[in-house]
Design a protein around this motif. Structure first.
Motif, PDB file in Angstrom:
ATOM      1  N   THR A 661      -3.096   6.788   3.057  1.00  0.00           N
ATOM      2  CA  THR A 661      -3.518   7.307   1.465  1.00  0.00           C
ATOM      3  C   THR A 661      -3.463   6.331   0.577  1.00  0.00           C
ATOM      4  O   THR A 661      -2.412   5.651   0.511  1.00  0.00           O
ATOM      5  CB  THR A 661      -2.356   8.514   1.101  1.00  0.00           C
ATOM      6  OG1 THR A 661      -2.249   9.561   2.294  1.00  0.00           O
ATOM      7  CG2 THR A 661      -2.621   9.162  -0.040  1.00  0.00           C
ATOM      8  N   MET A 662      -4.377   6.439  -0.258  1.00  0.00           N
ATOM      9  CA  MET A 662      -4.630   5.357  -1.263  1.00  0.00           C
ATOM     10  C   MET A 662      -4.303   6.154  -2.457  1.00  0.00           C
ATOM     11  O   MET A 662      -4.790   7.318  -2.980  1.00  0.00           O
ATOM     12  CB  MET A 662      -5.866   5.075  -1.442  1.00  0.00           C
ATOM     13  CG  MET A 662      -6.095   3.710  -2.375  1.00  0.00           C
ATOM     14  SD  MET A 662      -7.944   3.226  -2.742  1.00  0.00           S
ATOM     15  CE  MET A 662      -8.523   4.596  -3.709  1.00  0.00           C
ATOM     16  N   VAL A 663      -3.186   5.453  -3.489  1.00  0.00           N
ATOM     17  CA  VAL A 663      -2.915   6.070  -4.688  1.00  0.00           C
ATOM     18  C   VAL A 663      -3.111   5.158  -5.776  1.00  0.00           C
ATOM     19  O   VAL A 663      -2.806   3.897  -5.694  1.00  0.00           O
ATOM     20  CB  VAL A 663      -1.316   6.431  -4.705  1.00  0.00           C
ATOM     21  CG1 VAL A 663      -0.786   6.864  -5.835  1.00  0.00           C
ATOM     22  CG2 VAL A 663      -1.153   7.142  -3.422  1.00  0.00           C
ATOM     23  N   GLY A 664      -4.012   5.494  -6.802  1.00  0.00           N
ATOM     24  CA  GLY A 664      -4.396   4.725  -8.021  1.00  0.00           C
ATOM     25  C   GLY A 664      -3.426   5.031  -8.938  1.00  0.00           C
ATOM     26  O   GLY A 664      -3.419   6.344  -9.335  1.00  0.00           O
ATOM     27  N   PRO A 709      -5.470  -6.403  -5.459  1.00  0.00           N
ATOM     28  CA  PRO A 709      -3.895  -6.421  -5.045  1.00  0.00           C
ATOM     29  C   PRO A 709      -3.393  -5.096  -4.664  1.00  0.00           C
ATOM     30  O   PRO A 709      -3.642  -4.150  -5.698  1.00  0.00           O
ATOM     31  CB  PRO A 709      -3.430  -7.342  -6.187  1.00  0.00           C
ATOM     32  CG  PRO A 709      -4.031  -7.025  -7.271  1.00  0.00           C
ATOM     33  CD  PRO A 709      -5.524  -6.828  -6.767  1.00  0.00           C
ATOM     34  N   VAL A 710      -2.671  -4.786  -3.603  1.00  0.00           N
ATOM     35  CA  VAL A 710      -2.002  -3.575  -3.662  1.00  0.00           C
ATOM     36  C   VAL A 710      -0.889  -3.518  -3.342  1.00  0.00           C
ATOM     37  O   VAL A 710      -0.276  -4.631  -2.727  1.00  0.00           O
ATOM     38  CB  VAL A 710      -2.883  -2.587  -2.374  1.00  0.00           C
ATOM     39  CG1 VAL A 710      -4.597  -2.616  -2.689  1.00  0.00           C
ATOM     40  CG2 VAL A 710      -2.908  -3.584  -0.985  1.00  0.00           C
ATOM     41  N   ILE A 711       0.101  -2.779  -3.471  1.00  0.00           N
ATOM     42  CA  ILE A 711       1.421  -2.534  -3.071  1.00  0.00           C
ATOM     43  C   ILE A 711       1.508  -1.578  -1.847  1.00  0.00           C
ATOM     44  O   ILE A 711       0.979  -0.337  -2.115  1.00  0.00           O
ATOM     45  CB  ILE A 711       2.489  -2.152  -3.990  1.00  0.00           C
ATOM     46  CG1 ILE A 711       2.353  -3.221  -4.936  1.00  0.00           C
ATOM     47  CG2 ILE A 711       3.816  -1.719  -3.765  1.00  0.00           C
ATOM     48  CD1 ILE A 711       3.344  -2.936  -6.189  1.00  0.00           C
ATOM     49  N   ASN A 752       2.732   6.073   5.027  1.00  0.00           N
ATOM     50  CA  ASN A 752       1.707   5.169   5.294  1.00  0.00           C
ATOM     51  C   ASN A 752       0.673   5.366   3.914  1.00  0.00           C
ATOM     52  O   ASN A 752       0.136   6.321   3.530  1.00  0.00           O
ATOM     53  CB  ASN A 752       0.581   5.422   6.192  1.00  0.00           C
ATOM     54  CG  ASN A 752       1.392   5.351   7.686  1.00  0.00           C
ATOM     55  OD1 ASN A 752       2.196   4.417   7.634  1.00  0.00           O
ATOM     56  ND2 ASN A 752       1.146   6.148   8.724  1.00  0.00           N
ATOM     57  N   PHE A 753       0.956   4.327   2.947  1.00  0.00           N
ATOM     58  CA  PHE A 753       0.166   4.392   1.649  1.00  0.00           C
ATOM     59  C   PHE A 753      -0.319   3.166   1.184  1.00  0.00           C
ATOM     60  O   PHE A 753       0.556   2.038   1.520  1.00  0.00           O
ATOM     61  CB  PHE A 753       0.950   5.259   0.595  1.00  0.00           C
ATOM     62  CG  PHE A 753       2.088   4.721   0.529  1.00  0.00           C
ATOM     63  CD1 PHE A 753       2.649   3.622  -0.594  1.00  0.00           C
ATOM     64  CD2 PHE A 753       3.399   5.286   1.105  1.00  0.00           C
ATOM     65  CE1 PHE A 753       3.914   3.289  -0.790  1.00  0.00           C
ATOM     66  CE2 PHE A 753       4.758   4.653   0.928  1.00  0.00           C
ATOM     67  CZ  PHE A 753       4.982   3.790   0.128  1.00  0.00           C
ATOM     68  N   LEU A 754      -1.217   3.071   0.084  1.00  0.00           N
ATOM     69  CA  LEU A 754      -1.459   2.000  -0.456  1.00  0.00           C
ATOM     70  C   LEU A 754      -1.542   2.249  -2.055  1.00  0.00           C
ATOM     71  O   LEU A 754      -1.923   3.376  -2.264  1.00  0.00           O
ATOM     72  CB  LEU A 754      -2.908   1.370  -0.038  1.00  0.00           C
ATOM     73  CG  LEU A 754      -3.196   0.768   1.232  1.00  0.00           C
ATOM     74  CD1 LEU A 754      -4.666   0.560   1.353  1.00  0.00           C
ATOM     75  CD2 LEU A 754      -2.415  -0.490   1.119  1.00  0.00           C
ATOM     76  N   ILE A 755      -0.900   1.513  -2.711  1.00  0.00           N
ATOM     77  CA  ILE A 755      -0.834   1.784  -4.296  1.00  0.00           C
ATOM     78  C   ILE A 755      -1.829   0.477  -4.856  1.00  0.00           C
ATOM     79  O   ILE A 755      -1.474  -0.695  -4.624  1.00  0.00           O
ATOM     80  CB  ILE A 755       0.549   1.665  -5.047  1.00  0.00           C
ATOM     81  CG1 ILE A 755       1.469   2.500  -3.999  1.00  0.00           C
ATOM     82  CG2 ILE A 755       0.427   1.740  -6.279  1.00  0.00           C
ATOM     83  CD1 ILE A 755       2.957   2.917  -4.657  1.00  0.00           C
TER      84      ILE A 755
END
Length: 957
Positions: A661-664, A709-711, A752-755
């Motif tokens: 899941t991508m979170v902006g 860049p992602v966290i 499971n995620f990307l910020i």
């Protein structure tokens, strides 16, 4: 002589009760309260187990909780008349009545909602052109002729379906009805005709004569088969393309069943018995499970087949409901047993202390009787009769109050508990008193001294208890309470730990007091030295009072920590579900929030911070895994992040992170949100939108060469490593490089995620708005409704309220609240009893010292200083014992069954027990405060009485 003995016994008891009515009343009140608590506990457990079982059965779907007997249509080898008679109402009613009476106890049926009839098992393709076809697929309908339609429905339009003529298998026209929902969805109206193909002859025509509305839509009649009440749009499993079609049920006239025998719909007989849980009790769960198993595949099924036919089957989900209830009960019972054993042990010790106090007050009287020839049997018999006159009625009254206070529950466990309390007092008091007078004595030794050298028997007993305590704690840490069932040794571990602590403290506490007394002896005043010297050798600091205090404080701390842990677990679950104090999002995952809505909500009164998020689910991750040494996911470090190797802390494995899941986020507002809601510190500086990740100009498209860049979560970071990887999202196509990890992200339970910084995305419109503060729910919903109906508002407070509606959880929580209150009360009572036991000796001491020039103020300070070390010892020991007990037992205690079980969608990860500061400190502070208050009252009362009153010639004190 026998009559004379009987006559002499009665005046003795009356004389004793008249001489000391206060002591008799105090003992009766203590026994009454203890018997009430002892009798109320098993009834309270039965009550919440009973309510929990009934609640689970009532809350379950009607199709699962009902017992249904099903049988195929009569065999084709039978004559036509016999086949038709077997599906008519009189025969079905006769069989249904016999089956209802044959249901074994404790299974009971709600006979007012029983339904039986004939239904089609194979849906029929309806080809009428006026029926709706969403994807050009015609609907498929089922037909049922069941009893009780007029009793369970009201007529909206048309007329009730009837059978003017006798219906047979040769009939080709019958009447039927549909519900309002079915008529609206399938374009049916009064007069509509449906045709069913038959095996021989023309089709069977079903004419809709009425449209009905259910009287109780949630009842078993309409909910056991939901299609009877509401049609459904379902996908076509045979189509290679996503196509849906309607399915529903038509209700035929009650006696129209024989007409279905001519169709190829595989008609089946059924008798449905809704379960009636109103008479079930908690202990009936095991019997009910055995009965259901017997009906499904055991002797019960043979009885059913003897009534309904050799091919009859019993279908029900009631067994699974009862088994789920039993699993929750077995998970809660060991935790409840800890509180029960703790409070029971404290109560027993306090009752023994009460007997010791009464024995000390009557020691001189009984010593005189013993020295004048009184036998131990005679003295013990008199004491037993005297005690029973007070204790037995108090125990009976406590049992009666418990029965009245807790309405549901078995009576015999409560009666045994109350009788045990009365028996303990009746036996302990005479036994404790008579053992002191085995040998006649004229004068006893000093009562303000304790034995300096413990005996060998005491050492062996302490070592035995130490081994038991270590074994219990080890067993609990290894297997915990998740396996179900109650182990008395495991549940009694807190009691054994407190017992060992009491015995150790009794041996050790004189040492620091003696060391402190040495420098006090060099001071000019005698108050400090005298108080420390007396505190170090006083019998009030014996093992029994200290044991009661430590048990009570440890149990109160354990119960308070359980209550606090339940509240914390529910708060965390609500925060995980909502993400903040409030959440505004679209009904669909891809719905975005307009700028007007975001600005309106942000400006509402009470909103402290608004964090817009763009959440995109199902982002495909690259198939290649990270290389060795690249699982850290970052080359930098930041406070509050974990960027080293092995960053996966259990949030998921690398192999499972194939879709994420991508979170902006807006880094500034999200950092404030994380800080306010208690989430892990967010390294916002790592997501600066500079260089390749700078914001795109209006209308520009994101290129695959851009690296953002992602966290990431530890699992995703372990998969991606240090390298840049291309991802395709609805927000744009770009590459990502992990620069840090966090374990949790607001509003997501996924691991499971990307910020990513939302300013770097091509599509930046938020899908979720997280709010902190105390915004008015009405205004918040009004703002969301003003921008369309596709937006919903979730409140953390409403989500939190979902976790407090299960009777079993609420009952167990109330028991722990009562345990905390009872533990604190018994702790204070133990302090009072220990101080009252030495009250006469203290008053005599003050009288003697006043003859030597001691002032009133010095006397008060002397008693306060003397009581303070023992109170601090008990309070500090209780605090440390409670803390150590919680720390030792917390790995084996899972609070999920008490906090979150039974709530759909709740997080069921283990919730460990943690020490609660207030539960530890408040009872301990109460002990110190009460000890100081009692000492002050004793000093004030002694100062009012003259020395001549306390000191008499020849007094051994």
């Amino acid at each position: 002589m026998r009559d004379g003995k009987r006559a002499a016994s009665a005046p003795w008891i009356r004389t004793r009760l008249r001489t000391a009515p206060g002591a008799a009343v105090a003992l009766a009140v203590l026994v009454l309260v203890t018997a009430f608590l002892a009798a109320a506990f098993p009834r309270a457990v039965d009550a919440y187990e009973t309510k929990g079982l009934r609640h689970d059965i009532r809350l379950a779907d009607a199709g699962r909780s009902a017992v249904e007997v099903s049988s195929p249509q009569p065999g084709l080898e039978l004559p036509r008349e016999q086949r038709e008679a077997g599906v008519r109402t009189p025969e079905l009613k006769r069989i249904g009545g016999v089956l209802g009476k044959a249901l074994p106890e404790p299974l009971r049926a709600d006979m007012s909602s029983v339904a039986y009839g004939l239904r089609t098992m194979k849906p029929v393709l309806a080809t009428e052109p006026w029926l709706p076809r969403p994807d050009t697929v015609p609907p498929q309908l089922s037909y049922t002729a069941q009893t009780g339609l007029k009793e369970h429905a009201r007529l909206v339009k048309g007329a009730w379906p009837t059978t003017p003529d006798a219906v047979t298998s040769s009939s080709r026209a019958v009447r039927g009805a549909v519900t309002e929902e079915t008529a609206a969805a399938l374009n049916m109206k009064v007069g509509s005709a449906l045709r069913l193909p038959t095996a021989v002859g023309g089709p069977l025509t079903v004419t809709i004569t009425g449209i009905v509305a259910p009287r109780d839509p949630g009842g078993s009649y309409w909910s056991a088969d939901p299609l009877v009440r509401t049609p459904s749009l379902i996908p076509d499993p045979a189509s290679p393309f996503p196509q849906n079609y309607w399915t529903g049920t038509v209700l035929l006239a009650e006696d129209a069943g024989p007409a279905l025998l001519a169709t190829a719909t595989e008609p089946s007989l059924f008798w449905r018995f809704p379960s009636d849980p109103s008479a079930l009790t908690g202990p009936d769960g095991a019997r009910l499970t055995a009965v259901v198993d017997s009906l499904e595949s055991g002797p019960g099924l043979l009885k059913v087949r003897a009534i309904a036919g050799d091919t009859a089957e019993v279908l029900t989900g009631l067994g699974h409901i009862v088994q789920a209830n039993a699993r929750m009960r077995d998970a809660i019972s060991p935790v409840i047993a800890v509180a029960a054993l703790g409070i029971g042990s404290v109560a027993a010790v306090v009752l023994v202390m009460t007997g010791a106090l009464i024995a000390a007050r009557r020691k001189a009287e009984l010593a005189l009787m013993r020295s004048r020839g009184g036998s131990l049997r005679g003295i013990g018999g008199r004491l037993l009769a005297e005690t029973a006159v007070t204790v037995v009625p108090a125990s009976a009254l406590g049992l009666l109050l418990a029965v009245l206070a807790v309405g549901e529950g078995r009576w015999w466990p409560a009666a045994l508990a109350a009788a045990g309390v009365g028996l303990l007092v009746c036996v302990a008091l005479p036994l404790r008193t008579t053992l002191q007078h085995i040998r006649p004595t004229l004068h006893g030794g000093r009562e303000d001294m304790v034995s300096a050298r413990p005996s060998r028997r005491r050492t062996v007993a302490e070592l035995t208890l130490l081994v038991l305590a270590v074994g219990a704690v080890t067993a609990l840490r290894r297997r915990g309470t998740a396996g179900g069932g109650t182990d008395l040794l495991v549940s009694g571990a807190p009691v054994l730990v407190a017992l060992i602590a009491a015995l150790v403290l009794v041996r050790l506490y004189p040492l620091p007091l003696r060391l402190a007394a040495r420098p006090m002896a060099r001071l000019r005043g005698a108050i400090g030295f005298l108080s420390l010297a007396r505190a170090g050798r006083s019998s009030a600091g014996g093992a029994l009072p200290l044991l009661a205090l430590l048990l009570a404080l440890a149990t109160a701390a354990f119960g308070g920590s359980v209550i606090a842990g339940i509240g914390d677990a529910r708060d965390d679950a609500a925060l995980t579900a909502v993400g903040a104090d409030a959440r505004v999002s679209g009904k669909s995952e891809r719905a975005t929030l307009p700028d007007e809505l975001v600005s309106t909500v942000r400006d509402l009164d009470g909103v402290r911070n608004a964090a817009p998020l763009r959440i995109e689910f199902g982002v495909a991750m690259p198939e290649t895994a990270a290389g060795d040494g690249g699982a850290d996911g970052s080359g930098s470090d930041d406070s509050g992040t974990d960027t080293g190797p092995g960053a996966d802390t259990g949030g998921g494995d690398a192999a499972g992170a194939r879709a994420t899941t991508m979170v902006g986020v807006d880094p500034a507002s999200y950092t404030r949100l994380a800080r306010t809601t208690g989430l892990p510190d967010f390294p916002s500086g790592l997501l600066k939108a500079t260089g390749p990740s700078a914001p795109l100009s209006e209308g520009a498209e994101s290129g695959p060469e851009r690296v953002l860049p992602v966290i990431a979560s530890p699992a995703v970071a372990a998969r991606l490593g240090r390298e840049a990887h291309a991802v395709d999202t609805l927000s744009g196509d770009f590459k990502v490089r992990v620069v840090g990890t966090v374990e949790r992200v607001a509003s997501l339970a996924s691991t499971n995620f990307l910020i990513v910084n939302s300013a770097s995305l091509e599509q930046r419109a938020p899908t979720t708005l997280l709010l902190t503060g105390a915004a008015d729910p009405g205004k918040l919903r009004a703002a969301a409704d003003g921008n369309g109906e596709e937006f919903v508002v979730q409140l953390r407070s409403e989500e939190r309220a979902r976790y407090v509606n299960t009777p079993m959880q609420a009952g167990a929580e109330r028991i722990y609240l009562a345990a905390v209150a009872a533990g604190a009360g018994y702790a204070l009572l133990a302090v009072l009893l220990s101080l009252l036991q030495t009250a006469p000796e203290r008053k005599t001491l003050l009288a003697r010292l006043r003859t030597m020039g001691l002032t009133t103020g010095q006397g008060r300070r002397l008693l306060a200083f003397e009581a303070t070390p023992q109170a601090l010892l008990a309070a500090g020991g209780g605090l440390l014992t409670g803390w150590a007990t919680i720390v030792l037992l917390s790995p084996g205690i899972d609070l999920v069954p008490l906090a979150l079980a039974g709530v759909a969608g709740s997080d069921t990860s283990p919730v460990t027990l943690r020490a609660d500061l207030w539960s530890l400190a408040l009872p301990a502070a109460g002990v110190v405060a009460l000890a100081a208050a009692v000492a002050g009252v004793q000093a004030w009362w002694a100062s009012r009485r003259g020395s001549i009153t306390e000191l008499r010639a020849g007094d051994s004190r």
